[in-house]
Design a protein around this motif. Sequence first.
Motif, short mmCIF file in Angstrom:
data_model
loop_
_atom_site.label_atom_id
_atom_site.label_comp_id
_atom_site.label_asym_id
_atom_site.label_seq_id
_atom_site.Cartn_x
_atom_site.Cartn_y
_atom_site.Cartn_z
N UNK A 104 6.27 -18.18 1.01
CA UNK A 104 6.20 -17.49 -0.23
C UNK A 104 5.08 -16.53 -0.35
N UNK A 105 5.27 -15.50 -1.05
CA UNK A 105 4.05 -14.62 -1.32
C UNK A 105 4.20 -13.40 -2.38
N UNK A 106 3.75 -12.53 -2.25
CA UNK A 106 3.77 -11.21 -3.03
C UNK A 106 3.76 -9.93 -2.12
N UNK A 107 4.24 -9.03 -2.94
CA UNK A 107 4.45 -7.70 -2.66
C UNK A 107 4.00 -6.73 -3.43
N UNK A 108 3.08 -5.83 -2.79
CA UNK A 108 2.64 -4.80 -4.01
C UNK A 108 2.57 -3.33 -3.17
N UNK A 109 2.86 -2.49 -4.17
CA UNK A 109 3.24 -1.01 -3.60
C UNK A 109 2.02 -0.41 -3.52
N UNK A 110 1.48 -0.10 -2.31
CA UNK A 110 0.18 0.49 -2.23
C UNK A 110 0.17 2.02 -1.62
N UNK A 111 1.49 2.55 -1.90
CA UNK A 111 1.64 3.82 -1.52
C UNK A 111 0.62 4.86 -2.01
N UNK A 112 -0.05 4.82 -3.30
CA UNK A 112 -0.89 5.53 -3.70
C UNK A 112 -2.22 5.48 -3.07
N UNK A 113 -2.55 4.08 -2.83
CA UNK A 113 -3.99 3.93 -2.04
C UNK A 113 -3.97 4.61 -0.71
N UNK A 114 -2.76 4.34 -0.09
CA UNK A 114 -2.48 5.01 1.38
C UNK A 114 -2.73 6.34 1.27
N UNK A 115 -2.18 7.22 0.03
CA UNK A 115 -2.10 8.32 0.11
C UNK A 115 -3.66 9.00 -0.09
N UNK A 116 -4.31 8.23 -0.97
CA UNK A 116 -5.83 8.70 -1.20
C UNK A 116 -6.56 8.50 -0.02
N UNK A 117 -6.34 7.38 0.63
CA UNK A 117 -7.05 7.20 2.07
C UNK A 117 -6.87 8.34 3.07
N UNK A 118 -5.47 8.84 2.93
CA UNK A 118 -5.16 9.87 4.06
C UNK A 118 -5.96 11.30 3.50
N UNK A 119 -5.94 11.50 2.03
CA UNK A 119 -6.35 12.64 1.71
C UNK A 119 -7.97 12.73 1.89
#
Lengths: 520, 125
Positions: free
Chosen positions: A314-329
């Motif tokens: 059992x566990x959780x899922x989190x949308x981190x698309x935004x963070x990944x985008x910031x990291x990429x930029x």
Amino acid sequence: MSNLFPLPPIFEPVSESERLAVLDSYDVLDSAPESGFDDVVMLARQICETPIALVSLVASDRQWFKAVSGLSVCETPLDQSVCAHALRQTETLIIPDLTKDERTRDNPLVTGDPFIRFYAGALLTSPSGIPIGTVCVIDTEPRPEGLTADQQFALEALGRQVMTMLELRRSVLESEMTASQQRSEVSRSAARAIESERLAAKLRINEERLRMAQEAGRVGSFEIDVSTDRIAVTEQFCLIFGLPMTMSMPAADIEKLVHPDDLNLVSSRDSRQKGNASLYSEYRIRRPDNGEIVWVARRAQFIRDALGATTRLLGTIQDITERKGIEQRQKVLNDELSHRLKNTLAMVQAIARQTLRNASDREAVRSFESRVNALSHAHDILLRQSWSAADMQELMTGVLALLGDRQRFVMSGPRVALGPRAALSFSLLMHELATNALKYGALSVQTGTVDLTWAIEGGTLTFTWVERGGPAVAAPIKTGLGSRLIDMGFLGTGKTSKSYNPLGLEVEITAPLASVEDPS
Amino acid sequence: MKKKCVLIVEDEPIILLSASDMVEEAGFEPILARNAQEAIDILESRDDISIIFTDIDMPGSMDGMKLAAAVRNRWPPIEIIITSGHKNISQSDLPERGLFFRKPYGSQKVTQAMQRLTAGCSSPG
């Protein structure tokens, strides 16, 4: 009255008094309504499409509803309870038509208002396997077909969710109690002894869940049953994955959405059974609704049976698309800044060279250029760690390679991560030592070597530079910038001792580890 | 004996001048170009260039990498040295026999490489 339908065997691994002690340990009877439980009954009603849903706890003389939707009462006497029958089973109790069941046809709620007809109740079972109540749905029309497989799975998942909340609630109460000093816990101690071991493990998960939930708003959760390989998911999970609202599906359906390059990062049927799936991973999925690529972070925990075999993940899922985008930029920006800095350093070199074009001391121009190169190299290494730290040996190797043959240096020491300022300072220091060795010391002849060793002891970093095989050395009469830089040591905080051993120069530099590691 | 010619391609004037001095001090004759098109024009007009030493980032439709590829294709004997402040240049990005130096470069390393590339024929200077 003849017994047309024999009652199922009573599942009674524990006595009724033990069961009541476990129920009592949750300290929930007659407590105020709480939104988490109210949500559960709302969900149960919607999913099972019934007018009534309850979270019912079966006490010694009554059943009490922690949450209720579609009924105006908050408890009933035990003889009106259908849930009490559910507790005698090990599985979800489904009665398609209450008027036709021996156990319920005379129940006042069936024979009179509100004339209930259909009942399905999933057990609320403590971690030690003791049933304390149900989450149930009730209809006023009979339902010969009962529940669909999905509905039943969801109802059972909600049951587990209720237990998780009850335990979380209890742990909060317990910590409050500890804080206000010990009240009497005598009545609970017996039940606690049974629960404590499994509870401890469970609570850790709950705390983790709570922490994760607080960390970010958009968190979905899931639960995979290892034996059936089905996954139960929350609404938020479906939103993140771009799935139509559903409560459960085969885990393989989710795995199909994972980006092909990231398949090695997610759990598989095999790694779930073996219990070796990684507990934290970040991977990409392609949303089936709009085809968008979404980055998710998954935290998970295995639940194991008494023999240690995995039963659930059992566990959780989190949308981190935004963070990944910031990291990429951020990375693009870092690279661009680095590129500009490099070009600026190149111009500084060129300016120096042109300004000092007619200067008689060509050596000074070369020293200048070489120092700028050492600085530039340290910058490269720092950039790789986004300017947080640089590995000491990597720094040395790089700077020394600018000046001499790698074979002439012998390095040994532990991994040390230098902070950005110490890294720049240390690079210049290395440069001066090597330049000096090339001009006057071991590297001025073919046979000389340099031993570089470093160690950490009692919070102090000690670095030594020992030259051998060069010409006999003596203390210089005049000291230049290089020599003065060496004397300064690390960032001006450390100590330097130089010894002009006739066999070769020996330098020892010490500095408090905290001052060179600190990324300030 | 005639000095060997190094064609230097660089849009930043001060760096171009500095590279010119560096090449001259190392015993070569510097030929200067401020962009890829000028470099191509020079290469088309004379046949005594031994080495091209080019920056990557330059204005115009052709950058240093494209220029290097064109040189390798049209003038195969010319040796190629590339420089840039960018860090992500791997050997596979370079033309055959190409060398790369990250800016800021050490002039000694670069001139040593130039001498090594042109050794074997007649010595420069």
